[in-house]
Design an enzyme around this catalytic site. Structure first.
Site: not given
Ligand code: GRF
Length: 210
Positions: A12, A105, A89, A86
């Protein structure tokens, strides 16, 4: 005021960047599919309501997504922010929130959709890398982009150093892009076009870190 839900599964750090940015919208809820996600702790520290909806407790993707949808309705959400969420959807969920859901992304889309972006950039020998904020559509990592953070790959970079550098860029561009949506600078038209200050946005706005 726009009410935002942030969907998370892990650390997060992007959620933290959004909290720290003091957006003109209100983060009205943080939803995780993982009960142990540190993102939930960050939300609680900030006094933001949280919900855990564990995908394993649902027989299929559609029923899990429907449970999430009900929670978003209960929070009266206008804008959904995916921040390290993760799960793929369902088409129905994406359709329902299309034009009202953003993702970040870790690549310069449309290059390197999917996973392991940093290693793939190194394998190809690209000079530039970065991250993209885009609206979510049914096709994975393919929705219209509104912002990109761009960095130069150095000869000394490995996948880990690139991941760290891209992450720092994410923390800079995601709050900015979300704020544009909150304050109406960026809008999503009914035909799927991203509008910036009333004009079609033909290229994502780029922030270059070099
Ligand atoms: C990030 O690298 C983002 O690009 C990907 O998931 C990761 C999330 O990191 N979609 P965090 O949980 O915000 O530290």
């Amino acid at each position: 005021m726009i009410k935002i839900a942030v969907l998370v599964s892990g650390n997060g750090s992007n959620l933290q960047a959004l909290i720290d940015a003091r957006l003109s919208g209100q983060i009205a809820g943080v939803l995780s599919n993982q009960p142990g996600a540190y993102a939930l702790t960050r939300a609680r520290h900030a006094g933001i309501p949280t919900a855990v909806i564990e995908h394993r407790q649902y027989p299929d993707r559609e029923s899990f997504d429907d449970a999430m949808h009900q929670q978003l309705l209960a929070w009266d959400i206008d804008l959904v922010i995916l921040a390290g969420f993760m799960r793929i959807l369902s088409a129905k969920f994406v359709r329902t929130w299309q034009g009202r859901m953003l993702n970040i992304h870790p690549s310069l889309l449309p290059c390197y959709k999917g996973m392991h972006t940093h290693q793939r950039v190194l394998n190809t020998g690209d000079v530039l890398h970065g991250c993209t904020v885009h609206y979510v559509t049914a096709e994975l990592d393919a929705g219209p982009a509104l912002a990109q953070g761009v960095l130069k790959v150095s000869l000394h970079d490995n996948a880990e150093s690139l991941a760290n550098r891209v992450h720092a860029l994410e923390h800079m561009i995601y709050p900015r892009a979300v704020e544009w949506v909150c304050n109406g600078t960026v809008q999503h038209s009914a035909d799927g076009q991203v509008m910036h200050k009333g004009q079609p946005l033909l290229q994502p706005i780029q922030f270059c870190k070099f």
